[in-house]
Design a protein around this motif. Structure first.
Motif, PDB file in Angstrom:
ATOM      1  N   PHE A  86      14.130  83.014   6.796  1.00 20.19           N
ATOM      2  CA  PHE A  86      13.002  82.139   6.517  1.00 20.19           C
ATOM      3  C   PHE A  86      13.009  80.959   7.496  1.00 20.19           C
ATOM      4  O   PHE A  86      13.972  80.750   8.239  1.00 20.19           O
ATOM      5  CB  PHE A  86      13.052  81.637   5.077  1.00 20.19           C
ATOM      6  N   GLN A  87      11.952  80.183   7.490  1.00 22.21           N
ATOM      7  CA  GLN A  87      11.890  79.030   8.390  1.00 22.21           C
ATOM      8  C   GLN A  87      11.037  77.924   7.795  1.00 22.21           C
ATOM      9  O   GLN A  87      10.269  78.133   6.866  1.00 22.21           O
ATOM     10  CB  GLN A  87      11.332  79.442   9.751  1.00 22.21           C
ATOM     11  N   GLY A  88      11.212  76.718   8.359  1.00 20.87           N
ATOM     12  CA  GLY A  88      10.476  75.579   7.855  1.00 20.87           C
ATOM     13  C   GLY A  88      10.496  74.439   8.847  1.00 20.87           C
ATOM     14  O   GLY A  88      10.554  74.644  10.057  1.00 20.87           O
ATOM     15  N   VAL A  89      10.471  73.215   8.319  1.00 30.15           N
ATOM     16  CA  VAL A  89      10.398  72.005   9.142  1.00 30.15           C
ATOM     17  C   VAL A  89      11.613  71.135   8.848  1.00 30.15           C
ATOM     18  O   VAL A  89      11.915  70.855   7.679  1.00 30.15           O
ATOM     19  CB  VAL A  89       9.108  71.213   8.843  1.00 30.15           C
ATOM     20  N   LEU A  90      12.311  70.721   9.905  1.00 26.53           N
ATOM     21  CA  LEU A  90      13.463  69.841   9.774  1.00 26.53           C
ATOM     22  C   LEU A  90      13.132  68.493  10.407  1.00 26.53           C
ATOM     23  O   LEU A  90      12.730  68.438  11.575  1.00 26.53           O
ATOM     24  CB  LEU A  90      14.693  70.444  10.458  1.00 26.53           C
ATOM     25  N   VAL A  91      13.307  67.429   9.663  1.00 29.00           N
ATOM     26  CA  VAL A  91      13.009  66.078  10.149  1.00 29.00           C
ATOM     27  C   VAL A  91      14.315  65.300  10.228  1.00 29.00           C
ATOM     28  O   VAL A  91      15.016  65.145   9.227  1.00 29.00           O
ATOM     29  CB  VAL A  91      12.015  65.356   9.211  1.00 29.00           C
ATOM     30  N   GLU A  92      14.654  64.830  11.429  1.00 28.84           N
ATOM     31  CA  GLU A  92      15.894  64.079  11.629  1.00 28.84           C
ATOM     32  C   GLU A  92      15.681  63.041  12.724  1.00 28.84           C
ATOM     33  O   GLU A  92      15.349  63.397  13.859  1.00 28.84           O
ATOM     34  CB  GLU A  92      17.034  65.021  12.010  1.00 28.84           C
ATOM     35  N   PRO A  93      15.866  61.743  12.419  1.00 31.75           N
ATOM     36  CA  PRO A  93      15.613  60.698  13.417  1.00 31.75           C
ATOM     37  C   PRO A  93      16.732  60.485  14.433  1.00 31.75           C
ATOM     38  O   PRO A  93      16.486  59.934  15.506  1.00 31.75           O
ATOM     39  CB  PRO A  93      15.420  59.450  12.556  1.00 31.75           C
ATOM     40  N   ASP A  94      17.955  60.905  14.119  1.00 35.14           N
ATOM     41  CA  ASP A  94      19.090  60.673  15.026  1.00 35.14           C
ATOM     42  C   ASP A  94      19.014  61.661  16.191  1.00 35.14           C
ATOM     43  O   ASP A  94      19.139  62.875  15.991  1.00 35.14           O
ATOM     44  CB  ASP A  94      20.400  60.864  14.258  1.00 35.14           C
ATOM     45  N   PRO A  95      18.815  61.179  17.430  1.00 32.98           N
ATOM     46  CA  PRO A  95      18.657  62.078  18.580  1.00 32.98           C
ATOM     47  C   PRO A  95      19.849  63.006  18.797  1.00 32.98           C
ATOM     48  O   PRO A  95      19.668  64.171  19.168  1.00 32.98           O
ATOM     49  CB  PRO A  95      18.495  61.114  19.768  1.00 32.98           C
ATOM     50  N   GLU A  96      21.062  62.514  18.581  1.00 31.42           N
ATOM     51  CA  GLU A  96      22.246  63.348  18.787  1.00 31.42           C
ATOM     52  C   GLU A  96      22.321  64.464  17.750  1.00 31.42           C
ATOM     53  O   GLU A  96      22.637  65.612  18.072  1.00 31.42           O
ATOM     54  CB  GLU A  96      23.505  62.485  18.738  1.00 31.42           C
ATOM     55  N   LEU A  97      22.036  64.133  16.510  1.00 34.24           N
ATOM     56  CA  LEU A  97      22.057  65.147  15.462  1.00 34.24           C
ATOM     57  C   LEU A  97      20.933  66.156  15.673  1.00 34.24           C
ATOM     58  O   LEU A  97      21.115  67.365  15.449  1.00 34.24           O
ATOM     59  CB  LEU A  97      21.919  64.491  14.089  1.00 34.24           C
ATOM     60  N   MET A  98      19.783  65.683  16.123  1.00 30.94           N
ATOM     61  CA  MET A  98      18.656  66.588  16.340  1.00 30.94           C
ATOM     62  C   MET A  98      18.935  67.590  17.454  1.00 30.94           C
ATOM     63  O   MET A  98      18.497  68.745  17.393  1.00 30.94           O
ATOM     64  CB  MET A  98      17.378  65.791  16.649  1.00 30.94           C
ATOM     65  N   ALA A  99      19.681  67.182  18.455  1.00 31.74           N
ATOM     66  CA  ALA A  99      20.033  68.103  19.545  1.00 31.74           C
ATOM     67  C   ALA A  99      20.819  69.293  18.995  1.00 31.74           C
ATOM     68  O   ALA A  99      20.589  70.441  19.387  1.00 31.74           O
ATOM     69  CB  ALA A  99      20.843  67.370  20.611  1.00 31.74           C
ATOM     70  N   SER A 100      21.727  69.031  18.086  1.00 33.76           N
ATOM     71  CA  SER A 100      22.516  70.093  17.460  1.00 33.76           C
ATOM     72  C   SER A 100      21.643  70.974  16.586  1.00 33.76           C
ATOM     73  O   SER A 100      21.791  72.204  16.572  1.00 33.76           O
ATOM     74  CB  SER A 100      23.648  69.475  16.632  1.00 33.76           C
ATOM     75  N   ILE A 101      20.728  70.369  15.853  1.00 28.42           N
ATOM     76  CA  ILE A 101      19.829  71.125  14.977  1.00 28.42           C
ATOM     77  C   ILE A 101      18.972  72.080  15.797  1.00 28.42           C
ATOM     78  O   ILE A 101      18.820  73.264  15.455  1.00 28.42           O
ATOM     79  CB  ILE A 101      18.947  70.169  14.156  1.00 28.42           C
ATOM     80  N   ARG A 102      18.405  71.594  16.894  1.00 31.00           N
ATOM     81  CA  ARG A 102      17.553  72.443  17.739  1.00 31.00           C
ATOM     82  C   ARG A 102      18.334  73.623  18.317  1.00 31.00           C
ATOM     83  O   ARG A 102      17.800  74.728  18.440  1.00 31.00           O
ATOM     84  CB  ARG A 102      16.958  71.619  18.882  1.00 31.00           C
ATOM     85  N   ARG A 103      19.580  73.376  18.650  1.00 27.83           N
ATOM     86  CA  ARG A 103      20.401  74.427  19.263  1.00 27.83           C
ATOM     87  C   ARG A 103      20.749  75.522  18.259  1.00 27.83           C
ATOM     88  O   ARG A 103      20.712  76.711  18.584  1.00 27.83           O
ATOM     89  CB  ARG A 103      21.683  73.813  19.831  1.00 27.83           C
ATOM     90  N   VAL A 104      21.070  75.134  17.035  1.00 24.93           N
ATOM     91  CA  VAL A 104      21.549  76.096  16.042  1.00 24.93           C
ATOM     92  C   VAL A 104      20.401  76.763  15.278  1.00 24.93           C
ATOM     93  O   VAL A 104      20.522  77.915  14.853  1.00 24.93           O
ATOM     94  CB  VAL A 104      22.517  75.397  15.054  1.00 24.93           C
ATOM     95  N   ARG A 105      19.266  76.049  15.137  1.00 23.57           N
ATOM     96  CA  ARG A 105      18.175  76.575  14.319  1.00 23.57           C
ATOM     97  C   ARG A 105      16.860  76.596  15.101  1.00 23.57           C
ATOM     98  O   ARG A 105      15.907  75.878  14.781  1.00 23.57           O
ATOM     99  CB  ARG A 105      18.056  75.756  13.028  1.00 23.57           C
TER     100      ARG A 105
END
Length: 255
Positions: A86-105
């Motif tokens: 499944f898929q959805g929307v992830l909202v995260e303001p921390d640029p470093e954490l978001m980089a990891s999120i984009r890579r894994v998901r």
């Protein structure tokens, strides 16, 4: 009489054969051993509670909005569903954490911003030494620091969006299956901006416990009251988070 060299070699061969056979049988049977096991990626099993509700409500297609996603897997209320396709929307303001999120998901839509409670397009974001405590609330950031073990590492200007904006742009007239909110100190305020008369997610998971290092936590009772006023009921509570379910949708799903 001591054993001959040939008999010792035979013993070693038999032992080696048995060990290999035993290992192969364990590898063969392992999936059966764990076929009914359930693994949680959330902080306190929230995803398994949501999964049970999803199945009970006979929802086949799961979508989600994860506000304050933090990490792609660890403490995630939505990774279990991502893993299932499944898929959805992830909202995260921390640029470093978001980089990891984009890579894994990569299948998820990622929004590097904060969710605002007013019309401001930018806000100060307090990055804490423990990243799970990052917050837009200066009051909360100072409270964490006053405890003695946390510190404000930096303050970043971060773009802001509203929850209704996200839903309108990504889901149009529908609502996601799950809205998960964890924004450290502003959970009630963000939840209050959700127009439940316009879009009603079947399941909403909200952090309802104020962080404390002295075990003097306080539950935000305003959240439960707000949800009750909008005809949602608390299906489960892990002390940290509460899972609310749309009462009308729950009743109709059993027919």
């Amino acid at each position: 009489m001591p054993a001959s060299r040939d008999s010792r070699q035979i013993d070693r061969s038999v032992t080696s054969f048995f060990n290999k056979w035993y290992k192969s049988m364990i590898e063969l049977l392992e999936p059966w051993r764990w076929r009914d096991a359930k693994h949680s990626y959330a902080q306190a099993g929230e995803d398994l509670i949501v999964d049970f509700v999803v199945r009970a409500m006979q929802i086949d297609e799961v979508t989600y909005v994860d506000i304050g996603a933090h990490h792609p897997i660890q403490f995630s209320n939505t990774y279990l569903f991502y893993k299932r396709g499944f898929q959805g929307v992830l909202v995260e303001p921390d640029p470093e954490l978001m980089a990891s999120i984009r890579r894994v998901r990569p299948r998820d839509t990622c929004i590097e911003a904060g969710v605002g409670v007013q019309s401001a397009t930018e806000a100060r974001f307090f990055v804490m030494s423990t990243r799970t405590l990052n917050t837009f609330s200066e009051e909360e950031a100072n409270r964490y620091e006053a405890m003695g073990t946390q510190r404000i590492e930096k303050v970043l200007p971060i773009p802001m969006v509203t929850l209704d904006q996200i839903l309108a742009e990504r889901f149009r007239d529908k609502a996601p299956t799950l809205v998960s909110i964890d924004v450290e100190g502003l959970d009630f305020e963000v939840l209050s901006t959700l127009d439940l008369g316009k879009r009603r997610p079947p399941i909403i998971c909200v952090e309802t416990l104020q962080y404390s290092e002295t075990r003097e936590e306080i539950k935000d009772t305003r959240i439960a009251q707000l949800m009750s006023d909008n005809d949602y009921f608390a299906y489960g509570d892990t002390y940290i988070n509460t899972i609310f379910v749309d009462r009308v949708r729950w009743k109709s799903s059993g027919k």
